[in-house]
Design a protein around this motif. Structure first.
Motif, PDB file in Angstrom:
ATOM      1  N   SER A  32       0.906  -0.956  -0.249  1.00 40.52           N
ATOM      2  CA  SER A  32      -0.189  -0.178  -0.083  1.00 40.52           C
ATOM      3  C   SER A  32       0.711   0.959  -0.267  1.00 40.52           C
ATOM      4  O   SER A  32       1.753   0.659   0.305  1.00 40.52           O
ATOM      5  CB  SER A  32      -0.888   0.500   1.231  1.00 40.52           C
ATOM      6  N   PHE A  33       0.512   2.457  -0.656  1.00 40.52           N
ATOM      7  CA  PHE A  33       1.053   3.324  -0.620  1.00 40.52           C
ATOM      8  C   PHE A  33       1.780   3.808   1.475  1.00 40.52           C
ATOM      9  O   PHE A  33       3.074   4.191   1.120  1.00 40.52           O
ATOM     10  CB  PHE A  33       0.235   5.097  -1.057  1.00 40.52           C
ATOM     11  N   GLU A  34       0.552   3.624   2.032  1.00 42.54           N
ATOM     12  CA  GLU A  34       0.777   4.164   3.529  1.00 42.54           C
ATOM     13  C   GLU A  34       2.404   3.309   3.270  1.00 42.54           C
ATOM     14  O   GLU A  34       2.907   3.388   4.416  1.00 42.54           O
ATOM     15  CB  GLU A  34      -0.291   3.717   4.136  1.00 42.54           C
ATOM     16  N   GLU A  35       2.119   2.199   3.908  1.00 44.11           N
ATOM     17  CA  GLU A  35       3.228   1.109   3.482  1.00 44.11           C
ATOM     18  C   GLU A  35       5.053   0.928   3.172  1.00 44.11           C
ATOM     19  O   GLU A  35       5.745   1.406   3.859  1.00 44.11           O
ATOM     20  CB  GLU A  35       3.093  -0.367   3.452  1.00 44.11           C
ATOM     21  N   PHE A  36       4.591   1.644   1.909  1.00 40.10           N
ATOM     22  CA  PHE A  36       5.651   2.168   0.893  1.00 40.10           C
ATOM     23  C   PHE A  36       6.345   3.648   1.660  1.00 40.10           C
ATOM     24  O   PHE A  36       7.433   3.441   2.701  1.00 40.10           O
ATOM     25  CB  PHE A  36       5.535   2.209  -0.724  1.00 40.10           C
ATOM     26  N   ASP A  37       5.212   4.746   1.771  1.00 42.07           N
ATOM     27  CA  ASP A  37       5.948   5.669   2.181  1.00 42.07           C
ATOM     28  C   ASP A  37       6.631   5.321   3.664  1.00 42.07           C
ATOM     29  O   ASP A  37       7.659   6.062   4.010  1.00 42.07           O
ATOM     30  CB  ASP A  37       4.315   6.653   2.668  1.00 42.07           C
ATOM     31  N   ARG A  38       5.815   4.675   4.639  1.00 42.98           N
ATOM     32  CA  ARG A  38       6.209   4.850   5.888  1.00 42.98           C
ATOM     33  C   ARG A  38       7.919   3.714   6.478  1.00 42.98           C
ATOM     34  O   ARG A  38       8.694   3.911   7.241  1.00 42.98           O
ATOM     35  CB  ARG A  38       5.866   3.698   7.134  1.00 42.98           C
ATOM     36  N   TYR A  39       7.596   2.793   5.437  1.00 39.98           N
ATOM     37  CA  TYR A  39       9.001   1.530   5.682  1.00 39.98           C
ATOM     38  C   TYR A  39      10.327   2.635   4.843  1.00 39.98           C
ATOM     39  O   TYR A  39      11.059   2.421   5.524  1.00 39.98           O
ATOM     40  CB  TYR A  39       8.632   0.955   4.753  1.00 39.98           C
ATOM     41  N   TRP A  40      10.044   3.473   4.475  1.00 38.78           N
ATOM     42  CA  TRP A  40      11.044   4.207   3.066  1.00 38.78           C
ATOM     43  C   TRP A  40      11.487   5.295   4.085  1.00 38.78           C
ATOM     44  O   TRP A  40      12.632   5.555   4.487  1.00 38.78           O
ATOM     45  CB  TRP A  40      10.587   5.019   2.135  1.00 38.78           C
ATOM     46  N   LEU A  41      10.371   6.028   4.578  1.00 40.36           N
ATOM     47  CA  LEU A  41      11.240   7.044   5.201  1.00 40.36           C
ATOM     48  C   LEU A  41      11.173   6.313   6.899  1.00 40.36           C
ATOM     49  O   LEU A  41      12.430   6.760   7.780  1.00 40.36           O
ATOM     50  CB  LEU A  41      10.294   8.003   5.946  1.00 40.36           C
ATOM     51  N   ASP A  42      11.146   5.276   7.596  1.00 39.98           N
ATOM     52  CA  ASP A  42      11.301   5.548   8.997  1.00 39.98           C
ATOM     53  C   ASP A  42      11.855   3.979   9.250  1.00 39.98           C
ATOM     54  O   ASP A  42      13.366   3.968  10.051  1.00 39.98           O
ATOM     55  CB  ASP A  42       9.862   5.036  10.040  1.00 39.98           C
ATOM     56  N   VAL A  43      12.702   3.036   7.599  1.00 44.61           N
ATOM     57  CA  VAL A  43      13.271   2.156   8.491  1.00 44.61           C
ATOM     58  C   VAL A  43      14.177   2.265   7.231  1.00 44.61           C
ATOM     59  O   VAL A  43      15.528   2.340   7.740  1.00 44.61           O
ATOM     60  CB  VAL A  43      12.809   0.837   8.218  1.00 44.61           C
ATOM     61  N   HIS A  44      14.201   2.035   5.862  1.00 45.47           N
ATOM     62  CA  HIS A  44      15.062   2.146   5.086  1.00 45.47           C
ATOM     63  C   HIS A  44      16.247   3.728   5.153  1.00 45.47           C
ATOM     64  O   HIS A  44      17.683   3.328   5.173  1.00 45.47           O
ATOM     65  CB  HIS A  44      14.211   2.084   3.947  1.00 45.47           C
ATOM     66  N   ALA A  45      15.377   5.099   4.941  1.00 46.36           N
ATOM     67  CA  ALA A  45      16.502   5.830   5.326  1.00 46.36           C
ATOM     68  C   ALA A  45      17.448   5.252   6.874  1.00 46.36           C
ATOM     69  O   ALA A  45      18.649   6.142   6.035  1.00 46.36           O
ATOM     70  CB  ALA A  45      15.581   7.357   5.368  1.00 46.36           C
ATOM     71  N   ASN A  46      17.470   4.989   7.745  1.00 44.13           N
ATOM     72  CA  ASN A  46      18.260   4.765   9.234  1.00 44.13           C
ATOM     73  C   ASN A  46      19.837   3.538   7.596  1.00 44.13           C
ATOM     74  O   ASN A  46      20.264   3.983   8.325  1.00 44.13           O
ATOM     75  CB  ASN A  46      17.433   4.103   9.967  1.00 44.13           C
ATOM     76  N   VAL A  47      18.765   2.684   7.268  1.00 51.49           N
ATOM     77  CA  VAL A  47      19.496   1.635   6.724  1.00 51.49           C
ATOM     78  C   VAL A  47      20.427   2.173   6.271  1.00 51.49           C
ATOM     79  O   VAL A  47      21.782   2.142   5.712  1.00 51.49           O
ATOM     80  CB  VAL A  47      18.630   0.599   5.936  1.00 51.49           C
ATOM     81  N   PHE A  48      20.269   2.974   4.681  1.00 54.76           N
ATOM     82  CA  PHE A  48      20.829   3.852   3.744  1.00 54.76           C
ATOM     83  C   PHE A  48      21.475   4.736   4.308  1.00 54.76           C
ATOM     84  O   PHE A  48      23.142   4.745   4.477  1.00 54.76           O
ATOM     85  CB  PHE A  48      19.607   4.420   3.103  1.00 54.76           C
ATOM     86  N   SER A  49      21.100   5.148   5.653  1.00 51.59           N
ATOM     87  CA  SER A  49      22.316   6.519   5.964  1.00 51.59           C
ATOM     88  C   SER A  49      23.258   6.232   6.737  1.00 51.59           C
ATOM     89  O   SER A  49      24.257   6.796   7.023  1.00 51.59           O
ATOM     90  CB  SER A  49      21.781   7.149   6.456  1.00 51.59           C
ATOM     91  N   SER A  50      23.161   4.571   7.429  1.00 51.69           N
ATOM     92  CA  SER A  50      23.612   4.067   8.552  1.00 51.69           C
ATOM     93  C   SER A  50      25.610   3.572   7.655  1.00 51.69           C
ATOM     94  O   SER A  50      26.427   2.858   8.395  1.00 51.69           O
ATOM     95  CB  SER A  50      23.518   2.928   8.992  1.00 51.69           C
ATOM     96  N   ILE A  51      25.244   3.087   6.132  1.00 51.20           N
ATOM     97  CA  ILE A  51      26.821   2.879   5.743  1.00 51.20           C
ATOM     98  C   ILE A  51      27.475   3.450   4.930  1.00 51.20           C
ATOM     99  O   ILE A  51      27.476   4.716   5.368  1.00 51.20           O
ATOM    100  CB  ILE A  51      26.148   2.021   4.419  1.00 51.20           C
ATOM    101  N   ALA A  52      29.237   3.167   6.037  1.00 56.84           N
ATOM    102  CA  ALA A  52      30.123   3.573   5.941  1.00 56.84           C
ATOM    103  C   ALA A  52      30.882   4.503   4.225  1.00 56.84           C
ATOM    104  O   ALA A  52      30.745   6.251   4.924  1.00 56.84           O
ATOM    105  CB  ALA A  52      31.963   3.616   6.031  1.00 56.84           C
ATOM    106  N   ILE A  53      30.081   4.171   3.732  1.00 54.33           N
ATOM    107  CA  ILE A  53      30.501   5.320   1.788  1.00 54.33           C
ATOM    108  C   ILE A  53      29.066   5.872   1.745  1.00 54.33           C
ATOM    109  O   ILE A  53      29.391   6.714   1.419  1.00 54.33           O
ATOM    110  CB  ILE A  53      30.073   3.424   0.224  1.00 54.33           C
ATOM    111  N   ALA A  54      28.185   6.014   2.423  1.00 54.68           N
ATOM    112  CA  ALA A  54      27.366   7.062   1.571  1.00 54.68           C
ATOM    113  C   ALA A  54      27.233   8.072   2.730  1.00 54.68           C
ATOM    114  O   ALA A  54      27.161   8.730   2.066  1.00 54.68           O
ATOM    115  CB  ALA A  54      26.224   6.728   2.505  1.00 54.68           C
ATOM    116  N   LYS A  55      27.987   7.906   3.966  1.00 56.06           N
ATOM    117  CA  LYS A  55      28.198   9.469   4.715  1.00 56.06           C
ATOM    118  C   LYS A  55      29.738   9.553   4.158  1.00 56.06           C
ATOM    119  O   LYS A  55      29.602  11.201   4.565  1.00 56.06           O
ATOM    120  CB  LYS A  55      28.658   8.671   6.735  1.00 56.06           C
TER     121      LYS A  55
END
Length: 139
Positions: A32-55
């Motif tokens: 659903s839109f809500e599931e996609f939206d919440r997961y992308w912001l609340d979970v994935h943003a933290n996963v992606f921004s935690s990796i060393a090369i992104a930083k």
């Protein structure tokens, strides 16, 4: 907050010191839109921004989230005739496009981030745009 505004007396120019890559985000089928939206912001943003090369490689990472409450207003305008299959835009900014692509080839990205992306993001139907940018108004 910076304030930049170009007027007729100041010509707009594309930045030569930075580049942006934008990913038009397609949700995983069945989500659903809500599931996609919440997961992308609340979970994935933290996963992606935690990796060393992104930083190390990024100057900026932003998420632009579509808001369904604006769908009817947009549909009433003559700006676009079709509803977008995309539910947001991931925006990556770095000094070079190569620095951004290094992230997507990195072992930690492939091991940690890609499995997380597969939970909410449809790679096959996403679109990618890249290039320089000019800030015209920034208040």
């Amino acid at each position: 907050m910076s304030s930049t505004s170009n007027t007729d007396s100041t010509a707009s120019t594309l930045r030569k010191d930075r580049v942006r890559l934008a990913v038009l985000m397609a949700p995983k089928p069945g989500l659903s839109f809500e599931e996609f939206d919440r997961y992308w912001l609340d979970v994935h943003a933290n996963v992606f921004s935690s990796i060393a090369i992104a930083k190390r490689n990024l100057l900026k990472y932003e998420q632009f989230h579509l808001d369904p409450k604006y769908d009817d207003v947009i549909a009433a305008q003559s700006l676009a005739k079709s509803k977008s299959p995309f539910r947001g835009i991931a925006i990556f900014e770095a000094t070079t496009l190569e620095k951004i692509f290094e992230i997507f080839q990195d072992e930690e990205y492939l091991r940690v981030v890609v499995p997380d992306e597969l939970k909410f993001f449809d790679h096959e139907n996403a679109q990618i745009l890249a290039g320089p940018f000019a800030t015209i108004i920034d208040l």
